[in-house]
Design an enzyme around this catalytic site. Sequence first.
Site, PDB file in Angstrom:
ATOM      1  N   ARG A 164       0.853  -1.195   0.000  1.00 19.59           N
ATOM      2  CA  ARG A 164       0.000   0.000   0.000  1.00 19.59           C
ATOM      3  C   ARG A 164       0.884   1.239   0.000  1.00 19.59           C
ATOM      4  O   ARG A 164       1.686   1.447   0.919  1.00 19.59           O
ATOM      5  CB  ARG A 164      -0.944   0.030   1.207  1.00 19.59           C
ATOM      6  CG  ARG A 164      -1.783   1.309   1.227  1.00 19.59           C
ATOM      7  CD  ARG A 164      -3.019   1.241   2.093  1.00 19.59           C
ATOM      8  NE  ARG A 164      -2.758   1.244   3.511  1.00 19.59           N
ATOM      9  CZ  ARG A 164      -3.694   1.438   4.455  1.00 19.59           C
ATOM     10  NH1 ARG A 164      -4.954   1.628   4.098  1.00 19.59           N
ATOM     11  NH2 ARG A 164      -3.386   1.400   5.739  1.00 19.59           N
ATOM     12  N   ASP A 168      -4.349   2.958  14.110  1.00 20.49           N
ATOM     13  CA  ASP A 168      -3.506   3.597  13.113  1.00 20.49           C
ATOM     14  C   ASP A 168      -4.048   4.997  12.864  1.00 20.49           C
ATOM     15  O   ASP A 168      -4.891   5.483  13.616  1.00 20.49           O
ATOM     16  CB  ASP A 168      -3.400   2.753  11.838  1.00 20.49           C
ATOM     17  CG  ASP A 168      -4.711   2.686  11.046  1.00 20.49           C
ATOM     18  OD1 ASP A 168      -5.690   3.366  11.420  1.00 20.49           O
ATOM     19  OD2 ASP A 168      -4.747   1.943  10.045  1.00 20.49           O
TER      20      ASP A 168
END
Length: 541
Positions: free
Chosen positions: A173, A454
């Site tokens: 990613r 996160d």
Amino acid sequence: MQQTARQTPHTTGSRSLTITGPQTAADDRVLTEGAVSFLQALCDEFAAEVPQLLDKRRQRQQQIDAGQLPDFLDETANIRSGDWRIRNIPSDLQDRRVEITGPVDRKMVINALNAGVKVFMADFEDSLAPSWQKLLEGQLNLQDAVRGEIEYTAPDTGKHYQVNDDATVLVARVRGLHLPENHVQHHGKTIPGALFDFAMYFYHNYRQLLAKGSGPYFYIPKLESHVEARWWAKVFAYAEERFCLQPGTIKCTCLIETLPAVFVMDEILYELRSNIVALNCGRWDYIFSYIKTLRNHPDRILPDRQRVNMEQPFLSAYSRLLIKTCHKRGALAMGGMAAFIPSKDPEANAAVLEKVTHDKTLEARNGHDGTWIAHPGLAATALAVFDGFIGQGPNQLHITRDVDAPILAAELLAPCEGERTEEGMRLNIRIALQYTEAWISGNGCVPIYGLMEDAATAEISRTSIWQWIRHQQHLSNGKLVTKALFREMLTEELSKVKQEVGASRFSQGQFIRAASLLEEITTADELVDFLTLPGYRLLTE
């Protein structure tokens, strides 16, 4: 280490890249002449368009702030009604029933590849604080993983880690278009972090990946329009042509994690139809985007974060529409993240696994082809759920949801019922505070109160409070949420965090700086788009 500017080894005429990051042990294998030459070519072709795409985001947001709600686009109705499908899904991406995600830390990469799941999403975005050293070390770690050469010995315990087998498919990613890479300039301008991440991973690994029967696979985050998807399609096509690869060799999965993107899912699939294989419900960022996009709409204020789950009507509609759209076009529909962390206490762990089972059952029953976990300890539970629905087949592409009633914009924008509590506000402050401290210290993936946090979950925490202040909301105990109340609670919760982590950890950390940053962006009159943008300035100082 002192940062010193250095000219890259490749220049073309008057064009050049300048790299100002400090030298690292990974330089010789990452910043090679070929890799930097490819990065420069990408910047020559595509970097200038990124500010234009970001400006289009701002223009669209201004329209929404002025009262216009997001909706499906009239000008692309023919794409939504057309009879077309994506190009193909490679064999090693057809079964993605459980994927694990995490940063590109060396030990994390090994543990993820050993988790017994189908895919490891190696993350240069939300779970990585992108210091220059971590970016280069992460690229080096993935090179070693692709080549089957990754090992790690913990310096404190001497424990040795190595990959048991290489059955897990690797997907990288890259960073979103909004995030710059401050250590590389092109014509004196900072380049998009996404181009750096893509160039380095693709260049160094595509040959080895193809030789082992896989390919260069990517997750694309934070898209807000099909025009941005078109930009990525051009990047992929350019890379394929430059290295004499068949069109469609590069494959990507796009996260639908912004509210604007949910209205152009068909269009995103269409623009990327040669390269795309799936869309993913990035639920935490999607909730954050719901707040951010509808920030000026007092009838769309969210309650406590803990009450915003996938059974809420606006999130259920989002999940079901993604499945229906993907399967109609031959693409996989990936579910969202289980952020829970297993507990060492048997009773508490049973409760965690029960929550994970409930969440994943809801996704699998809806028709998702797979899901995300953040911890290897959840792999068996998530796999058991999806095994029960998918069985021996690779996926659930046969579930079309054609009998569903059309999902309209009103369902995707439906207000979310629930209380706003003082306990919830204080918890938001502590989570955002601890995560921000970790991020500016260089750690983008942090266990806090039993959840793996996160950037996305920290964004929900701080924007919820901003929204409550902006629209003068009252907590369930009658207190009016104001800037003054937030500052008072921030001081109190900072003291509580100091007690929780201990005086030594507190004094050695960056909690005061984190609190200052959190106060600045939460009490700002205008909503700061991303916590990571001002955070990045502190990270790179």
